[in-house]
Design an enzyme around this catalytic site. Sequence first.
Site, PDB file in Angstrom:
ATOM      1  N   LYS A  58      13.359  77.916  32.606  1.00  0.00           N
ATOM      2  CA  LYS A  58      14.019  77.476  31.240  1.00  0.00           C
ATOM      3  C   LYS A  58      14.088  78.728  30.301  1.00  0.00           C
ATOM      4  O   LYS A  58      12.602  78.989  29.478  1.00  0.00           O
ATOM      5  CB  LYS A  58      13.093  76.199  30.631  1.00  0.00           C
ATOM      6  CG  LYS A  58      13.666  76.095  29.102  1.00  0.00           C
ATOM      7  CD  LYS A  58      13.107  74.500  28.732  1.00  0.00           C
ATOM      8  CE  LYS A  58      13.767  74.100  27.645  1.00  0.00           C
ATOM      9  NZ  LYS A  58      13.663  72.761  27.260  1.00  0.00           N
ATOM     10  N   LYS A  69      16.348  65.960  29.573  1.00  0.00           N
ATOM     11  CA  LYS A  69      16.769  66.816  30.463  1.00  0.00           C
ATOM     12  C   LYS A  69      15.640  67.446  31.332  1.00  0.00           C
ATOM     13  O   LYS A  69      15.753  67.649  32.404  1.00  0.00           O
ATOM     14  CB  LYS A  69      17.359  68.217  29.718  1.00  0.00           C
ATOM     15  CG  LYS A  69      18.701  67.999  29.093  1.00  0.00           C
ATOM     16  CD  LYS A  69      19.141  69.335  28.495  1.00  0.00           C
ATOM     17  CE  LYS A  69      18.096  70.223  27.769  1.00  0.00           C
ATOM     18  NZ  LYS A  69      17.617  69.422  26.515  1.00  0.00           N
ATOM     19  N   MET A  77      17.812  57.385  31.348  1.00  0.00           N
ATOM     20  CA  MET A  77      17.282  56.182  30.511  1.00  0.00           C
ATOM     21  C   MET A  77      18.108  54.718  30.838  1.00  0.00           C
ATOM     22  O   MET A  77      18.473  53.940  29.926  1.00  0.00           O
ATOM     23  CB  MET A  77      17.458  56.681  29.184  1.00  0.00           C
ATOM     24  CG  MET A  77      16.621  57.588  28.654  1.00  0.00           C
ATOM     25  SD  MET A  77      16.612  57.971  27.082  1.00  0.00           S
ATOM     26  CE  MET A  77      15.818  59.658  26.834  1.00  0.00           C
TER      27      MET A  77
END
Length: 243
Positions: free
Chosen positions: A37, A15, A180
Amino acid sequence: MKAVYIIGTDTDVGKTLICAGLCWALKEKGYNIGYFKPVLSGAKRRGKMLIPQDTEFVVNFAKIKGDIYRLTPFIFEKPASPHIAASDENVDINVNQIKQTFEDLSQNYEFVIIEGCGGLAVPLKEERNQFYMQYQLIKEICNNVILVTTTKLGTINHTLLTVEFAKAYGLCLKGIIVNMYKNEPDEDKVINTITKFTNIPILAKVDFINDFPSDVDENKFKNVFKKCFDDRAIRKIMGVFEC
């Protein structure tokens, strides 16, 4: 101000890397982007200081202005669910403080990318045997979600469960980013399976970066993000902000 909440199917799906890439790519297109965050566990010590390393990476990579301790108001050293880490440190995760900090930050940006702490069903706090969950915070400050997943073994199950959880609790899940990505034959089969089940658009496929986070080569990262967050992907992502 418009915002989107970045959530993951699991821990370590990337993330933070996705948030850094999105912030950088959107800034490159001229958008006024902020980052937030609210809660981070597993922070690292640097001398006597406890560093919110995810926030530090995003801010430094995307050149976002802001104090990292303001952008992440609740930081815990223990790598555990926030409600456990907070309890161990005798800290109350004050939801009203998170909301107010977000509102204050929102005054400075046209768009804000919010990075979640783990997945939707993560408990943020426990009080009198009642849990306050991350999905509740999302609904209260920004019910506008992008899901980060991968193509590793088990990801179909994790992704479908997350999507169904989001539907059950009334979350606005607008798109999926596959991280990924290695361009291997079975990966697109996995992605197609997820799309057929969920009917949620794939916003981007981000190439695997094998030395993250141990070796931060900014040029390598930027080349990946230029490719994966191209104009077509950016148009899709900007559409997510329109909630």
